[in-house]
Write a protein that holds these residues in place. Structure first.
Motif, short mmCIF file in Angstrom:
data_model
loop_
_atom_site.label_atom_id
_atom_site.label_comp_id
_atom_site.label_asym_id
_atom_site.label_seq_id
_atom_site.Cartn_x
_atom_site.Cartn_y
_atom_site.Cartn_z
N GLN A 74 76.37 48.31 68.71
CA GLN A 74 76.18 48.58 70.14
C GLN A 74 77.05 47.60 70.95
O GLN A 74 76.79 46.38 70.98
N THR A 107 78.26 50.34 80.40
CA THR A 107 78.01 51.27 79.28
C THR A 107 77.62 52.65 79.80
O THR A 107 78.11 53.67 79.30
N THR A 111 79.75 56.18 79.27
CA THR A 111 79.19 57.43 78.72
C THR A 111 79.49 58.59 79.66
O THR A 111 79.85 59.68 79.22
N THR B 105 70.13 52.12 70.91
CA THR B 105 70.36 53.43 70.29
C THR B 105 69.35 54.44 70.83
O THR B 105 69.67 55.61 71.06
N ASP B 108 70.63 55.54 74.15
CA ASP B 108 71.65 56.58 74.02
C ASP B 108 71.02 57.95 73.81
O ASP B 108 71.44 58.94 74.42
N THR B 111 69.50 59.28 77.04
CA THR B 111 70.52 59.83 77.94
C THR B 111 70.91 61.24 77.49
O THR B 111 71.06 62.15 78.32
#
Lengths: 240, 240
Positions: A74, A107, A111, B105, B108, B111
């Motif tokens: 990450q 971040t 994305t 994670t 992520d 999202t």
């Protein structure tokens, strides 16, 4: 301590945020997947790390940093780990939490930038999601970039205009540099139109680019070019 | 120390990951935007925090945690801050980095779940991006959920099957519970089909749900219901 960076070769991608920190600090590191397979490195070494059945802490995806026995994934987590070790974040604990908070906001933006050319699925090609990409990129240009970059401009201004955090260069400055640099490549028309709203951010981008070690890195073969394989992609039809 | 959580009232959203940690620890906290405006709280208090011109460290978006004078945003950053204070993460520094890596994670994945109903723009309604949502949700169900939840199942198995990190309940377990709970609401058909692949993850979901403080919280009025206003949304046409 030699750091090992594991990231897909051939693209800057998310690995670039880590490379910039290692380069600015003149850290001893090896970009494993870009080294020869004949030396036990290259992509097979990255795949071995991803598929290691013996580890209790498997990473989900690159970038991955190996530091002795510790394996960290990450991007923002890697930078939080490296910051104190590379002297790229201030000392105070609360300031480090704040730097990490900004990095996580970067971040999120990264994305959204990625998803502007892949709004439906990473498993599909760009040309398979082009109409959707045009809709999403329009929103990125008109709503999201002004919101995110306006926020970073504001944060920079509140901190005196020189650095995002504290009084010296931090990994957050390096990441802001990379985002602006990538956006200038991917959205040249939109950025030319929007830039007047972010004078301090653009000056920061210029200052970081002129930092001796960063300048040397950018001029070297270690800096991969932007391309339509990476995170920041130039497709004229997405630039409005 | 009384913690103040600032998050949009009416939805679980990203604030729920923080609430679960505070609830499990029986922490002294106030959910500010859900309290009366007449007491100086409510949404106006959240807006004042977001628009505070005097602070050098403005948050980009909720959830935001206030702890004394420290103001912290970004869900995973808040949990990293709270973990040691609430005894919801092991002691060892390397283990904390690993817990945070897992939490990022999860971020992520969250999202991607959000974007399955909003693949084009958060500024548009769902019905303005419904065909795109159907394409993206199909990829989520068939590619991304198996990849992410298969990964978490694997991590859980490598750690003995009881907890995601260490030997006791951590904020990562609470977040995994919330993701599974939300997915069960949003994608009942897909989850029923996929679940046999993740037996340990589902057992963890059940165990967390039965934890006395979590069970009490879920039965209380403090737990908001899932809805089509939140992060996890049930739209039958997205469930395949």
């Amino acid at each position: 301590m030699r750091y090992e960076l594991y990231y897909w070769p051939g693209i800057q991608g998310r690995g670039e945020f880590v490379r910039l920190a290692l380069e600015e600090a003149a850290a001893d590191y090896v970009d494993v997947a870009r080294m020869p397979e004949s030396d036990g490195m290259g992509v097979p070494a990255l795949m071995r790390l991803l598929e290691d059945k013996a580890t209790g802490r498997p990473p989900f995806a690159p970038p991955i940093l190996k530091c002795g026995k510790q394996v960290i994934a990450q991007t923002a987590n890697i930078l939080q780990f490296l910051g104190p070790r590379l002297n790229l974040v201030p000392q105070a604990e609360a300031t480090r939490v704040w730097a990490h908070q900004l990095q996580l906001t970067i971040t999120d933006l990264v994305t959204e930038i990625h998803d502007s050319h892949h709004p439906i699925a990473g498993s599909l090609y760009y040309h398979e999601q082009k109409p959707e990409a045009q809709r999403r990129a329009a929103d990125l240009r008109t709503v999201r970039l002004p919101k995110f970059l306006g926020y970073f401009e504001d944060v920079l201004g509140r901190n005196g205009g020189k650095n995002m955090v504290g009084k010296t260069l931090s990994y957050v400055d390096l990441s802001v540099f990379q985002v602006v640099d990538g956006l200038n490549y991917a959205f040249p028309k939109a950025m030319a139109r929007l830039q007047p709203a972010w004078p301090q951010l653009l000056a920061l981008h210029q200052r970081v680019m002129a930092h001796p070690r960063i300048a040397a890195y950018l001029a070297s073969g270690r800096r991969l070019p932007f391309s339509t394989e990476g995170l920041f992609r130039y497709y004229p039809e997405l630039d409005g």
